[in-house]
Design an enzyme around this catalytic site. Sequence first.
Site, PDB file in Angstrom:
ATOM      1  N   CYS A  98       0.854  -1.189   0.000  1.00  0.00           N
ATOM      2  CA  CYS A  98       0.000   0.000   0.000  1.00  0.00           C
ATOM      3  C   CYS A  98       0.886   1.234   0.000  1.00  0.00           C
ATOM      4  O   CYS A  98       1.875   1.291   0.740  1.00  0.00           O
ATOM      5  CB  CYS A  98      -0.888  -0.014   1.247  1.00  0.00           C
ATOM      6  SG  CYS A  98      -2.000   1.389   1.369  1.00  0.00           S
ATOM      7  N   HIS A 140      -9.278  -4.068  -1.118  1.00  0.00           N
ATOM      8  CA  HIS A 140      -8.259  -3.251  -0.453  1.00  0.00           C
ATOM      9  C   HIS A 140      -8.683  -1.780  -0.453  1.00  0.00           C
ATOM     10  O   HIS A 140      -8.617  -1.105   0.580  1.00  0.00           O
ATOM     11  CB  HIS A 140      -6.921  -3.437  -1.177  1.00  0.00           C
ATOM     12  CG  HIS A 140      -5.799  -2.632  -0.630  1.00  0.00           C
ATOM     13  ND1 HIS A 140      -4.780  -3.196   0.096  1.00  0.00           N
ATOM     14  CD2 HIS A 140      -5.511  -1.305  -0.723  1.00  0.00           C
ATOM     15  CE1 HIS A 140      -3.917  -2.242   0.444  1.00  0.00           C
ATOM     16  NE2 HIS A 140      -4.341  -1.081  -0.048  1.00  0.00           N
ATOM     17  N   GLU A 141      -9.125  -1.274  -1.609  1.00  0.00           N
ATOM     18  CA  GLU A 141      -9.500   0.141  -1.702  1.00  0.00           C
ATOM     19  C   GLU A 141     -10.777   0.441  -0.919  1.00  0.00           C
ATOM     20  O   GLU A 141     -10.879   1.482  -0.273  1.00  0.00           O
ATOM     21  CB  GLU A 141      -9.625   0.576  -3.162  1.00  0.00           C
ATOM     22  CG  GLU A 141      -8.348   0.484  -3.964  1.00  0.00           C
ATOM     23  CD  GLU A 141      -7.130   1.142  -3.322  1.00  0.00           C
ATOM     24  OE1 GLU A 141      -7.286   2.149  -2.593  1.00  0.00           O
ATOM     25  OE2 GLU A 141      -6.014   0.645  -3.552  1.00  0.00           O
ATOM     26  N   HIS A 144     -10.045   0.992   2.649  1.00  0.00           N
ATOM     27  CA  HIS A 144      -9.592   2.358   2.958  1.00  0.00           C
ATOM     28  C   HIS A 144     -10.778   3.264   3.273  1.00  0.00           C
ATOM     29  O   HIS A 144     -10.688   4.126   4.157  1.00  0.00           O
ATOM     30  CB  HIS A 144      -8.815   2.955   1.782  1.00  0.00           C
ATOM     31  CG  HIS A 144      -7.367   2.591   1.747  1.00  0.00           C
ATOM     32  ND1 HIS A 144      -6.483   2.940   2.746  1.00  0.00           N
ATOM     33  CD2 HIS A 144      -6.647   1.925   0.820  1.00  0.00           C
ATOM     34  CE1 HIS A 144      -5.285   2.505   2.428  1.00  0.00           C
ATOM     35  NE2 HIS A 144      -5.351   1.869   1.276  1.00  0.00           N
TER      36      HIS A 144
END
Length: 168
Positions: A98, A140-141, A144
């Site tokens: 990341c 993953h995004e 966030h």
Amino acid sequence: MPPIPILHYPDKILKQVCAPVMAINDETRDLIRDLIDTMHAGPGSVGVAAPQIGATLRICVVDVSKSKLGRANNHGLLIMINPEILKREGAGVMREGCMSVPDYTGDVERAVEITVRFVDENGDVRQVEASGFEAVAIQHEIDHLDGILFLDRITSLKTGLFRRKKYK
């Protein structure tokens, strides 16, 4: 536009749950352009979420088409506003990195197939079925946007966290 500097852990913005986007306007379109430019500028980057550049809105971009892991199986550039994972299937462990945690990578278990619904940059509701590396990048995004870093999902802090190699 030039890329926006990426916030690094432990910046508090990275741990905030982002607010939904209520309207797509010039400010939203500027943020989307900043996300795309920042993603393209990052070394090997396949996605960026708004909080990584200091905006606490539910917007992220993903494009694995230029990565060797995603080249054969992808939807191209995905601009996702208010994304929501509707379905998760299977599980697999993949090494993740990341830009907000530049010194480490880690083994993370994620669904290998997902269905995600989001609003695109034109205001259209879309639903996409993704698998493999693209599914991992999307998860993953979206993490966030929920204030979750891959560090929070490491399979084992003893054996699943690795110092990133420095390339000269």
